[in-house]
Design a protein around this motif. Sequence first.
Motif, PDB file in Angstrom:
ATOM      1  N   HIS A 124       0.347   1.270 -10.623  1.00  0.00           N
ATOM      2  CA  HIS A 124      -0.686   1.972 -11.382  1.00  0.00           C
ATOM      3  C   HIS A 124      -1.843   1.037 -11.741  1.00  0.00           C
ATOM      4  N   ILE A 125      -1.550  -0.253 -11.862  1.00  0.00           N
ATOM      5  CA  ILE A 125      -2.632  -1.226 -12.061  1.00  0.00           C
ATOM      6  C   ILE A 125      -3.553  -1.225 -10.841  1.00  0.00           C
ATOM      7  N   ILE A 126      -2.948  -1.224  -9.656  1.00  0.00           N
ATOM      8  CA  ILE A 126      -3.747  -1.202  -8.427  1.00  0.00           C
ATOM      9  C   ILE A 126      -4.537   0.096  -8.326  1.00  0.00           C
ATOM     10  N   LEU A 127      -3.912   1.213  -8.706  1.00  0.00           N
ATOM     11  CA  LEU A 127      -4.625   2.492  -8.713  1.00  0.00           C
ATOM     12  C   LEU A 127      -5.846   2.416  -9.627  1.00  0.00           C
ATOM     13  N   SER A 128      -5.681   1.808 -10.787  1.00  0.00           N
ATOM     14  CA  SER A 128      -6.800   1.675 -11.726  1.00  0.00           C
ATOM     15  C   SER A 128      -7.905   0.802 -11.140  1.00  0.00           C
ATOM     16  N   VAL A 129      -7.514  -0.302 -10.508  1.00  0.00           N
ATOM     17  CA  VAL A 129      -8.504  -1.205  -9.909  1.00  0.00           C
ATOM     18  C   VAL A 129      -9.289  -0.488  -8.811  1.00  0.00           C
ATOM     19  N   ILE A 130      -8.584   0.262  -7.966  1.00  0.00           N
ATOM     20  CA  ILE A 130      -9.258   1.001  -6.895  1.00  0.00           C
ATOM     21  C   ILE A 130     -10.198   2.049  -7.478  1.00  0.00           C
ATOM     22  N   THR A 131      -9.758   2.726  -8.532  1.00  0.00           N
ATOM     23  CA  THR A 131     -10.602   3.740  -9.175  1.00  0.00           C
ATOM     24  C   THR A 131     -11.855   3.118  -9.770  1.00  0.00           C
ATOM     25  N   ILE A 132     -11.688   1.989 -10.445  1.00  0.00           N
ATOM     26  CA  ILE A 132     -12.838   1.294 -11.037  1.00  0.00           C
ATOM     27  C   ILE A 132     -13.843   0.907  -9.955  1.00  0.00           C
ATOM     28  N   GLY A 133     -13.339   0.346  -8.859  1.00  0.00           N
ATOM     29  CA  GLY A 133     -14.232  -0.054  -7.777  1.00  0.00           C
ATOM     30  C   GLY A 133     -14.921   1.129  -7.122  1.00  0.00           C
ATOM     31  N   VAL A 190      -9.858   4.700 -17.948  1.00  0.00           N
ATOM     32  CA  VAL A 190      -9.305   3.907 -16.850  1.00  0.00           C
ATOM     33  C   VAL A 190      -8.879   2.527 -17.341  1.00  0.00           C
ATOM     34  N   GLY A 191      -9.701   1.888 -18.178  1.00  0.00           N
ATOM     35  CA  GLY A 191      -9.354   0.568 -18.692  1.00  0.00           C
ATOM     36  C   GLY A 191      -8.135   0.598 -19.594  1.00  0.00           C
ATOM     37  N   GLY A 192      -8.061   1.599 -20.477  1.00  0.00           N
ATOM     38  CA  GLY A 192      -6.899   1.723 -21.352  1.00  0.00           C
ATOM     39  C   GLY A 192      -5.625   1.993 -20.572  1.00  0.00           C
ATOM     40  N   PRO A 242       0.814  -1.225   0.000  1.00  0.00           N
ATOM     41  CA  PRO A 242       0.000   0.000   0.000  1.00  0.00           C
ATOM     42  C   PRO A 242       0.844   1.271   0.000  1.00  0.00           C
ATOM     43  N   GLY A 243       1.925   1.277   0.790  1.00  0.00           N
ATOM     44  CA  GLY A 243       2.780   2.464   0.841  1.00  0.00           C
ATOM     45  C   GLY A 243       3.462   2.742  -0.488  1.00  0.00           C
ATOM     46  N   ARG A 244       3.997   1.706  -1.106  1.00  0.00           N
ATOM     47  CA  ARG A 244       4.662   1.881  -2.403  1.00  0.00           C
ATOM     48  C   ARG A 244       3.665   2.296  -3.478  1.00  0.00           C
ATOM     49  N   THR A 245       2.476   1.721  -3.430  1.00  0.00           N
ATOM     50  CA  THR A 245       1.443   2.092  -4.402  1.00  0.00           C
ATOM     51  C   THR A 245       1.121   3.573  -4.302  1.00  0.00           C
ATOM     52  N   GLN A 253      -2.244  -0.371 -20.395  1.00  0.00           N
ATOM     53  CA  GLN A 253      -0.942   0.198 -20.739  1.00  0.00           C
ATOM     54  C   GLN A 253       0.063  -0.018 -19.612  1.00  0.00           C
ATOM     55  N   GLU A 254      -0.370   0.203 -18.378  1.00  0.00           N
ATOM     56  CA  GLU A 254       0.542   0.048 -17.247  1.00  0.00           C
ATOM     57  C   GLU A 254       0.891  -1.420 -17.005  1.00  0.00           C
ATOM     58  N   TYR A 255      -0.023  -2.323 -17.335  1.00  0.00           N
ATOM     59  CA  TYR A 255       0.299  -3.753 -17.248  1.00  0.00           C
ATOM     60  C   TYR A 255       1.400  -4.099 -18.243  1.00  0.00           C
TER      61      TYR A 255
END
Length: 256
Positions: A227-236, A212-214, A37-40, A218-220
Amino acid sequence: MRIDISQQVILPLLGAACVLVIWSIVSVSVAPDLPSPGRTWRESQRYVLEPFFKDGEMNQGIGRLAFYSLVRVGKGFALALAIGTPIGFLLGLSRRFHQSFDPIVQFMRPISPLAWLPLGLVIFQKSEPAAIFTIALCAMWPTVINTAVGVRSISPDYLNVGRVLKLSRFKTLTRIVIPATLPYVFTGYRLSLGLAWLVIVAAEMLTGTPGVGGFLWQEYNSLVYSHIILSVITIGAIGFVLDRLMGLVEARVRID
């Protein structure tokens, strides 16, 4: 009052804290490549603190990317309601229409958006209308089915009153059928909105369009896992807010 505060605030915070602890443990002991979480937060804070910056087509703040996705969802969702609502009423009101088209509805309903998107690209030759086409086609079915069920659930007594008052078909529809069906219709709208948000993420990932999906895809490919985790949190988070807003509208309709 204290019990309500505990249930609405403290318990959800405890649940979130448990998730963060489990996430930290997994990132240390099970999956070393998974950011903690801290690194994210450290690697993603610019996207959160400056949500509308733009350094390129895909390197943009998470707020701007979410806005792109929400605009596409809004267009596809509106199209889904415009098509699905009248079809639902026709399925509920007309036995012949139901017998003719209900098998088609049941056939098309389970088809994955991953199957519709390539067809949309073939038809429209552009990713934007193809994504909207896919959203509308996948999100309309809960509206169709719930509206039809609502119409068929109307008490015969209501319709008999309309006949006694010698109401025209139009007045019967506007004064009896639609008001009695609204709770079912808005339940369908709520489910359709959730599906629309699910579909846009998949559509953007496949087409690589800004959103968000794109950004997630891209980050994957760039191996930027935080940034993948950021996208997942944003989607949720956006999905949660959309569902709660539509739930408030649905509850208001039921009360009225």
